[in-house]
Design a protein around this motif. Sequence first.
Motif, PDB file in Angstrom:
ATOM      1  N   LYS A   1      -4.931   6.066  -5.140  1.00  0.00           N
ATOM      2  CA  LYS A   1      -6.329   5.841  -4.793  1.00  0.00           C
ATOM      3  C   LYS A   1      -6.868   4.453  -6.075  1.00  0.00           C
ATOM      4  O   LYS A   1      -7.678   3.686  -5.852  1.00  0.00           O
ATOM      5  CB  LYS A   1      -7.321   6.663  -4.596  1.00  0.00           C
ATOM      6  CG  LYS A   1      -7.089   7.305  -3.413  1.00  0.00           C
ATOM      7  CD  LYS A   1      -8.272   8.355  -2.956  1.00  0.00           C
ATOM      8  CE  LYS A   1      -8.218   8.887  -1.639  1.00  0.00           C
ATOM      9  NZ  LYS A   1      -9.130   9.999  -1.446  1.00  0.00           N
ATOM     10  N   SER A   2      -6.292   4.912  -7.288  1.00  0.00           N
ATOM     11  CA  SER A   2      -6.832   4.202  -8.617  1.00  0.00           C
ATOM     12  C   SER A   2      -6.420   2.696  -8.630  1.00  0.00           C
ATOM     13  O   SER A   2      -6.863   2.051  -8.548  1.00  0.00           O
ATOM     14  CB  SER A   2      -6.288   4.829  -9.928  1.00  0.00           C
ATOM     15  OG  SER A   2      -4.995   5.205  -9.686  1.00  0.00           O
TER      16      SER A   2
ATOM     17  N   ASP B   1       0.663  -1.060   0.061  1.00  0.00           N
ATOM     18  CA  ASP B   1       0.002  -0.172  -0.068  1.00  0.00           C
ATOM     19  C   ASP B   1       0.753   1.435  -0.080  1.00  0.00           C
ATOM     20  O   ASP B   1       0.424   2.339   0.181  1.00  0.00           O
ATOM     21  CB  ASP B   1      -1.058   0.000   1.154  1.00  0.00           C
ATOM     22  CG  ASP B   1      -0.232  -0.085   2.409  1.00  0.00           C
ATOM     23  OD1 ASP B   1       0.923  -0.545   2.532  1.00  0.00           O
ATOM     24  OD2 ASP B   1      -0.586  -0.029   3.665  1.00  0.00           O
TER      25      ASP B   1
ATOM     26  N   GLN C   1      -5.706   1.310  -5.518  1.00  0.00           N
ATOM     27  CA  GLN C   1      -6.187   0.536  -4.300  1.00  0.00           C
ATOM     28  C   GLN C   1      -7.578   0.021  -5.057  1.00  0.00           C
ATOM     29  O   GLN C   1      -7.896  -1.411  -4.645  1.00  0.00           O
ATOM     30  CB  GLN C   1      -6.487   1.661  -3.281  1.00  0.00           C
ATOM     31  CG  GLN C   1      -5.317   2.218  -2.461  1.00  0.00           C
ATOM     32  CD  GLN C   1      -5.705   3.007  -1.349  1.00  0.00           C
ATOM     33  OE1 GLN C   1      -6.977   3.167  -1.255  1.00  0.00           O
ATOM     34  NE2 GLN C   1      -5.085   3.926  -0.787  1.00  0.00           N
TER      35      GLN C   1
END
Length: 253
Positions: A232-233, A206, A235
């Motif tokens: 975030k994309s 992450d 994730q």
Amino acid sequence: MATEKQVVVVKSNKLIEASYRLDLIEQRIILYAIVEARETQKGLSDGFVTLEAKSFAKMFNMDEANAYGQLKDAMDTLFGRYIVVRDIHPESGCERVSKIRWISTASYIDGAGIVQLRFATDMVPYVARLETEFTVYRLEKIGHMTSAHAVRLYELLVQYLSIGTREIALSWLKETLGIVNEYKAIKDFKKYVLDLAVSQINEHSDIRVSYTQRKTGRTVSHLIFAIKPEPKSDQAKRKSTKPTEKELSDFAG
């Protein structure tokens, strides 16, 4: 079972900064045992931590048929492993170097596909919530890494995510990874340790990591790591590969 719950590892930062070397499956055993001990609320100081080969294989995408044999072999070597911790001897004010074994007991239950371990008494404070500073991360984040050095480097860098950078002396990093006398040429260290570890961190975890180097004279002496959260994309893309909504719920941050 750990594979059915939120799998969060808590390690004392003193342990993360200590010098030790474990191979990949030994790393996985320790991390998985920490999870099991915390979730069952037993096993750190009052008994055994039980690891089922079937669940262990599922967590780390291993061949279930061979998992028990691999666990037994790894427990044999783990029984002799230790960490090196440096602190100050209170009476003399001099540096004290201590060796602390990971486990005091290793047991196997043939026919049941189960191994058990007992953390050594002096190790318990390092793997329990007994320190004021600790690092939390999900076991899922390192579950797909195949480099033990990637796991260790992830632990060393994720602590500094909020800062965004960490400078590490090359000599200290090699000592911490337990490879002081290996990969003496910087090109070999990069090829066989550093670049592989960074690649796996960026692919499976992450956080996103890159590095530059600093020289003292003509020799590379320090590595400067830039550390950013996973976009975030990415994730969303990773989570979309989960096969069920239950797993999304179990592992979502």
